[in-house]
Design a protein around this motif. Structure first.
Motif, PDB file in Angstrom:
ATOM      1  N   TYR A 169      24.988 -25.612 -12.161  1.00  0.00           N
ATOM      2  CA  TYR A 169      24.819 -26.700 -13.118  1.00  0.00           C
ATOM      3  C   TYR A 169      23.647 -27.621 -12.805  1.00  0.00           C
ATOM      4  CZ  TYR A 169      29.136 -25.709 -15.645  1.00  0.00           C
ATOM      5  OH  TYR A 169      30.107 -25.114 -16.426  1.00  0.00           O
ATOM      6  N   ASP A 186      25.443 -28.737  -7.794  1.00  0.00           N
ATOM      7  CA  ASP A 186      26.609 -28.706  -8.680  1.00  0.00           C
ATOM      8  C   ASP A 186      26.888 -27.244  -9.022  1.00  0.00           C
ATOM      9  OD1 ASP A 186      28.622 -29.187 -10.469  1.00  0.00           O
ATOM     10  OD2 ASP A 186      27.437 -30.424 -11.837  1.00  0.00           O
ATOM     11  N   ALA A 188      29.819 -23.880  -9.783  1.00  0.00           N
ATOM     12  CA  ALA A 188      31.134 -23.567 -10.348  1.00  0.00           C
ATOM     13  C   ALA A 188      31.386 -22.069 -10.274  1.00  0.00           C
ATOM     14  CB  ALA A 188      31.227 -24.035 -11.796  1.00  0.00           C
ATOM     15  N   GLU A 190      33.415 -19.636 -12.390  1.00  0.00           N
ATOM     16  CA  GLU A 190      34.090 -19.556 -13.675  1.00  0.00           C
ATOM     17  C   GLU A 190      34.684 -18.173 -13.920  1.00  0.00           C
ATOM     18  OE1 GLU A 190      31.065 -20.904 -16.365  1.00  0.00           O
ATOM     19  OE2 GLU A 190      31.272 -23.006 -15.734  1.00  0.00           O
ATOM     20  N   ARG A 226      35.009 -26.016  -9.723  1.00  0.00           N
ATOM     21  CA  ARG A 226      33.660 -26.595  -9.766  1.00  0.00           C
ATOM     22  C   ARG A 226      33.558 -27.564  -8.608  1.00  0.00           C
ATOM     23  NH1 ARG A 226      30.646 -29.255 -15.077  1.00  0.00           N
ATOM     24  NH2 ARG A 226      28.755 -30.017 -13.997  1.00  0.00           N
TER      25      ARG A 226
END
Length: 268
Positions: A169, A186, A188, A190, A226
């Motif tokens: 991110y 940042d 994550a 998913e 995250r």
């Protein structure tokens, strides 16, 4: 290694996380090899492997193999649960042979375990920790509680249809006055399976002069998590413009993610 203390009156349980499989720990009584297993199976497929357990204390010991669920808290600390507590449990999918055994000082035992993939259902990754538990009798120094030591190996079971998806991110560099800059990422996961990754970075001046480079150790991010990952650069930088190049590589694949961040340190 975990120390679990059973109070004889209140049955209160206190779990102290020290470190898994760290030979230098004072009082460590058991050695387990290897410390991690990662499997990918087809629906309905089975696989068998083995853990080597060695008694490195100076007395005979009785051991029991048990599987536990686990996750990481917001500070990335290990938290364990009774098998069957979490959706990604290995309960019902793993069997041990032998499950209970006795070892003399210096003696080793190979404990075989078999994993069975379900034939249908949710293909999210399953995981657990095999703990080899030994209950120590109360000491003769006034301590009435029994102590259960736990040393174990982590097991991941994913499937051919398990989805893996990493998302980046963004990145920035914090530059607090008088302190070393801190890189903030940042990230994550998913997907349906855990992701192991490593970070390599280079810090340069705008004209390309290399100031610092480093390779961080292996990192872990669990499914549907995250997280903000941060690390400091090595020293305090003077005022000026800088360029940080980042490369993220992933376990089990040749794919990489690369990005760069420009930042400025202002005059005080």
């Amino acid at each position: 290694m975990f120390l679990r203390v059973h109070h004889p009156l209140t049955a209160k349980i206190i779990i102290l996380f020290v470190l898994l499989l760290l030979p230098a720990i004072t009082g460590a009584s058991t050695k387990v090899e290897p410390s991690k297993f990662i499997f990918t199976l087809k629906p309905g497929e089975r696989i068998t492997d083995a853990v080597k357990v060695t008694n490195i204390q100076n007395r005979e010991a009785n051991f029991t193999a048990n599987i536990y669920d686990w996750t990481l808290d917001e500070q990335e600390r290990l938290v364990t649960f009774t098998a069957g507590s979490l959706p990604d449990t290995l309960e019902g999918l793993i069997k041990f042979n032998p499950r209970r055994f006795t070892l003399k000082p210096g003696e080793s035992q190979y404990v075989r375990f078999t994993l069975s993939a379900p034939k249908s259902g949710d293909w999210s990754e399953k995981k657990g920790i095999i703990f080899f538990e030994q209950e120590l009798a109360p000491s003769d120094q006034g301590i009435e509680s029994a102590i259960v030591t736990q040393v174990g190996a982590t097991v991941y079971l994913s499937f051919t249809d398990t989805l893996r998806a990493f998302h980046f991110y963004g990145a920035q560099v914090a530059t607090p006055k008088g302190e070393a800059p801190t890189v903030l990422l940042d990230l994550a996961n998913e997907g349906q399976g855990h992701i192991r990754y490593q970070i390599f970075y280079q810090l340069m001046t705008p004209d390309g002069a290399l100031l610092e480079e480093n390779h961080l150790g292996e990192q872990l991010i669990l499914p549907e998590v995250r997280r903000q990952f941060s690390f400091p650069l090595s020293g305090v930088l003077g005022p000026g413009h800088y360029h940080l190049s980042l490369k993220i590589s992933f376990w089990g694949t040749t794919q990489q993610y690369q990005t760069s961040v420009a930042f400025t340190i202002e005059e005080p």
